[in-house]
Design an enzyme around this catalytic site. Structure first.
Site, mmCIF file in Angstrom:
data_model
loop_
_atom_site.group_PDB
_atom_site.id
_atom_site.type_symbol
_atom_site.label_atom_id
_atom_site.label_comp_id
_atom_site.label_asym_id
_atom_site.label_seq_id
_atom_site.Cartn_x
_atom_site.Cartn_y
_atom_site.Cartn_z
ATOM 1 N N GLU A 75 33.382 40.809 33.748
ATOM 2 C CA GLU A 75 33.053 40.634 32.323
ATOM 3 C C GLU A 75 33.844 41.611 31.458
ATOM 4 O OE1 GLU A 75 31.584 38.008 31.630
ATOM 5 O OE2 GLU A 75 30.905 37.591 33.671
ATOM 6 N N ASP B 148 38.981 37.895 37.090
ATOM 7 C CA ASP B 148 38.776 38.221 38.508
ATOM 8 C C ASP B 148 39.762 39.288 38.960
ATOM 9 O OD1 ASP B 148 36.684 36.502 38.858
ATOM 10 O OD2 ASP B 148 37.812 34.966 39.953
#
Ligand code: ZN
Length: 419
Positions: A278, A359
């Site tokens: 995030e 990611d």
């Protein structure tokens, strides 16, 4: 030059800006992990878990696609025949048929009819979620959520409809220019206010409680150079067992939110991996870029609707004289629905690229590919994901890389880091 000429020029400019933004700000250079690595990851997953995820996704599929098809058919039936226009008139009639009633109530009625027609499919979905134990809110909670979402859409829709048709009346020749600016402004405004005004309608958010995990997460955010005032916990467990986290808002309203289910299910190092992902979104300004592309897309859509909507055969089908009439609103809805379905794969592709970058950021920031992979396995297991979904479905609608792609990416990182 005529308004139409200016509109063509504006559309070209907006389309160019959109293409340049997407070309420059979306990470296109990052190819997915090799297929062989993905298949190796798939073999490492427990067979019964993979089978259960696939069974669950197959159970959802008929209702999901039926809803798309029926939604499209009803939008076309209302927009490309005089039916929709008549509905707008009918709803406005008790109020003397004035334009405000037609624009706001008639417009909302059109949207509501489309929602109601697909309601059985939404109920089907909830039934499947309940059967597989993923949903925890029961039919009462589901109904309350549904009514809340109708209410939120009605408020936002009423403001947008009233604003739009006011502009149309004030400036019959140039409304598309003001409408485009207004649509873009609305997208930006919603990015700021949704997290603060709308998300709390559905969930309660509390600051993550003090402790080693919170300290670790705040330290990681500081190390990452991402100013995060707080990590919030959403009481997602009131409706789902699924685990998730997200970042929303811009500037002062930016927040990292984790589901309480995630804190309950996952060990601290996996929560850290999720939050690191995030933070990647925050660091790369993905919400800002998404808002910018959304605003450009909305503005271009308004101009395009003006141009396409002045096409005589379409107006004849809808039984209206001009696309600017409230009675032509169903025609606009039909066009937007078609464009949405056609551009879905592009939006999904952009989203997957952005997610893959987050990611990669998580892997670099934590330096812990094992925890990242464990987290991906847990996400897939708890959320009953198909770790390697059918290709066509992946291309059409997957907003995230598949579980096996994400596992393979973690392994590729581990290989490179170990070298
Ligand atoms: Zn993400």
């Amino acid at each position: 030059m005529s308004p139409r000429g200016w509109a063509l020029l504006a559309l070209a400019g907006l389309a160019l800006a959109l293409v340049v933004t997407v070309a420059l700000l979306i990470p296109w250079h990052r190819p997915p992990a090799p297929r062989a690595d993905q298949l190796a990851a798939l073999r490492d997953l427990p067979g019964d878990e993979v089978a259960r995820g696939r069974e669950f996704r197959s159970a959802l599929r008929p209702g999901g696609y039926a809803a798309l098809v029926v939604g499209l058919l009803i939008a076309l039936a209302l927009g490309l025949t005089p039916l929709g226009g008549r509905l707008v008139e009918l709803v406005g009639r008790p109020f003397g048929g004035n334009w405000v009633a037609q624009a706001v109530l008639g417009g909302l009625a059109v949207v509501l009819v489309a929602d109601l027609v697909t309601l059985p499919f939404a109920a089907w979905r909830q039934a499947v979620l309940t059967r597989y134990g993923l949903s925890t809110n029961g039919w009462g909670g589901w109904t309350v959520d549904l009514l809340k979402s109708y209410a939120v859409s009605a408020v936002i829709g009423a403001v947008a409809l009233l604003g739009f048709y006011t502009v149309v009346r004030l400036s019959p020749r140039w409304w598309w220019a003001f409408g485009a600016a207004g649509a873009a402004g609305l997208v930006v405004l919603l990015s700021f206010v949704l997290p603060v005004l709308v998300e709390p309608v559905f969930n309660r958010f509390t600051p993550m409680e003090q402790g080693p995990l919170r300290t670790e997460l705040m330290a990681m955010a500081a190390r990452d150079g991402v100013p995060v005032r707080d990590v919030l916990v959403a009481d997602a467990s009131r409706r789902t067992r699924a685990v998730n986290a997200y970042v929303s808002g811009i500037g002062p309203t930016r927040r990292v939110v984790v589901y309480d289910t995630l804190l309950r299910e996952a060990p601290p190092e996996e929560v850290t991996a999720v939050v690191a992902h995030e933070l990647g979104h925050a660091r790369d300004r993905d919400v800002t870029v998404g808002t910018l592309t959304g605003a450009l897309g909305a503005a271009a859509a308004v101009v395009a609707l003006y141009l396409i909507g002045s096409w005589a055969p379409l107006l004849r089908l809808a039984g209206v004289d001009s696309v600017a009439q409230p009675r032509a609103f169903p025609l606009l809805v039909a066009l937007v629905t078609v464009v949405g379905l056609v551009t879905a794969p592009v939006q999904a592709l952009i989203s997957r690229r952005v997610e893959a970058r987050a990611d990669a950021h998580a892997l670099t920031l934590t330096g812990d590919p094992a925890a990242f992979e464990a987290m991906q396995r847990r996400l897939a297991g708890v959320n009953l994901a198909d770790p390697d979904p059918p290709r066509w479905e992946y291309l059409y609608s997957a907003t995230h890389p598949s579980t096996v792609e994400r596992m393979a990416a973690a392994r590729a990182y581990a290989r490179e880091a170990g070298r």
